[in-house]
Design a protein around this motif. Structure first.
Motif, short mmCIF file in Angstrom:
data_model
loop_
_atom_site.label_atom_id
_atom_site.label_comp_id
_atom_site.label_asym_id
_atom_site.label_seq_id
_atom_site.Cartn_x
_atom_site.Cartn_y
_atom_site.Cartn_z
N GLU A 90 0.88 -1.28 -0.10
CA GLU A 90 -0.13 -0.02 -0.14
C GLU A 90 0.75 1.10 -0.06
O GLU A 90 0.63 2.21 -0.78
CB GLU A 90 -0.81 -0.06 1.30
CG GLU A 90 -1.92 1.14 1.37
CD GLU A 90 -2.90 0.77 2.30
OE1 GLU A 90 -3.48 1.84 2.94
OE2 GLU A 90 -3.01 0.03 3.05
N VAL A 118 -4.14 6.56 -0.55
CA VAL A 118 -5.03 5.22 -0.81
C VAL A 118 -5.52 5.13 0.51
O VAL A 118 -5.08 5.12 1.59
CB VAL A 118 -3.76 4.24 -0.59
CG1 VAL A 118 -4.63 2.79 -0.71
CG2 VAL A 118 -2.84 4.27 -2.08
N TRP A 121 -7.48 -0.72 1.15
CA TRP A 121 -6.97 -1.97 0.69
C TRP A 121 -7.43 -3.07 1.21
O TRP A 121 -7.38 -3.30 2.31
CB TRP A 121 -5.48 -1.44 0.96
CG TRP A 121 -4.58 -2.45 0.49
CD1 TRP A 121 -4.22 -3.75 0.70
CD2 TRP A 121 -3.45 -1.91 -0.91
NE1 TRP A 121 -3.10 -4.22 -0.17
CE2 TRP A 121 -2.71 -3.18 -0.95
CE3 TRP A 121 -3.29 -0.88 -1.28
CZ2 TRP A 121 -1.84 -3.32 -1.83
CZ3 TRP A 121 -2.36 -1.05 -2.31
CH2 TRP A 121 -1.49 -1.99 -2.72
N ILE A 130 -8.41 -1.67 -4.35
CA ILE A 130 -7.46 -0.32 -3.90
C ILE A 130 -8.38 0.67 -4.17
O ILE A 130 -8.70 1.07 -5.20
CB ILE A 130 -6.18 -0.41 -4.67
CG1 ILE A 130 -5.58 -1.62 -4.54
CG2 ILE A 130 -5.40 1.07 -3.87
CD1 ILE A 130 -4.26 -1.32 -5.46
#
Length: 154
Positions: A90, A118, A121, A130
């Protein structure tokens, strides 16, 4: 009395037409912004996956994260086959996304520390999901802040 009723009905019709046109223009502007942000995020994600040495036959298409978070939230979900992305991290993806943004001089909200975040995840049914937020406007910044608050409470 008739004249008053005709003026009142006319005023109501004019206001309704104005509100309809105004709403259509706002929705069109929001849709254009979303498409531009999605194209920029897709390009950044393609770069990030390539930087992480992930060779995919084609770039996965992004989907808008649910509108339940509000209009104008520029967050997109990518789905990848989990077998191909076991080494993907990530933090590495987020760093590559922001390196792309810096390299391409992508606009972002001045109050935001990063251009891309992000936000989620997870793996489900052999697929890696994602979620990436493009911090271009206040609605998206608030969305990311709300997610951080939710994650801290859990």
């Amino acid at each position: 009395m008739r004249l008053f009723i005709m003026i009142l009905v006319s005023a109501i019709i004019v206001i309704a037409i104005y509100l309809l046109i105004h709403r259509t223009m706002i929705n069109r502007a929001t849709l254009m912004l979303r498409r531009q942000a999605q194209a920029a995020t897709d390009a950044a994600m393609a770069y990030a996956l390539k930087q992480n040495l992930l060779q995919l036959p084609s770039m996965p298409e992004s989907q808008l994260v649910a509108d339940v978070w509000g209009k104008g939230v520029l967050a997109f979900e990518y789905t990848l086959k989990a077998k191909k992305v076991t080494e993907l991290k990530e933090k590495d993806v987020e760093m590559a996304l922001n390196a792309y943004a810096k390299e391409k001089h992508l606009d972002h909200l001045p109050a935001a520390a990063k251009t891309f975040v992000v936000t989620d995840w997870w793996t489900y049914e052999q697929m890696l999901h994602i979620d990436v937020a493009y911090i271009y406007n206040e609605a998206t910044r608030e969305y990311v802040m709300d997610l951080h608050k939710l994650n801290q409470n859990n």
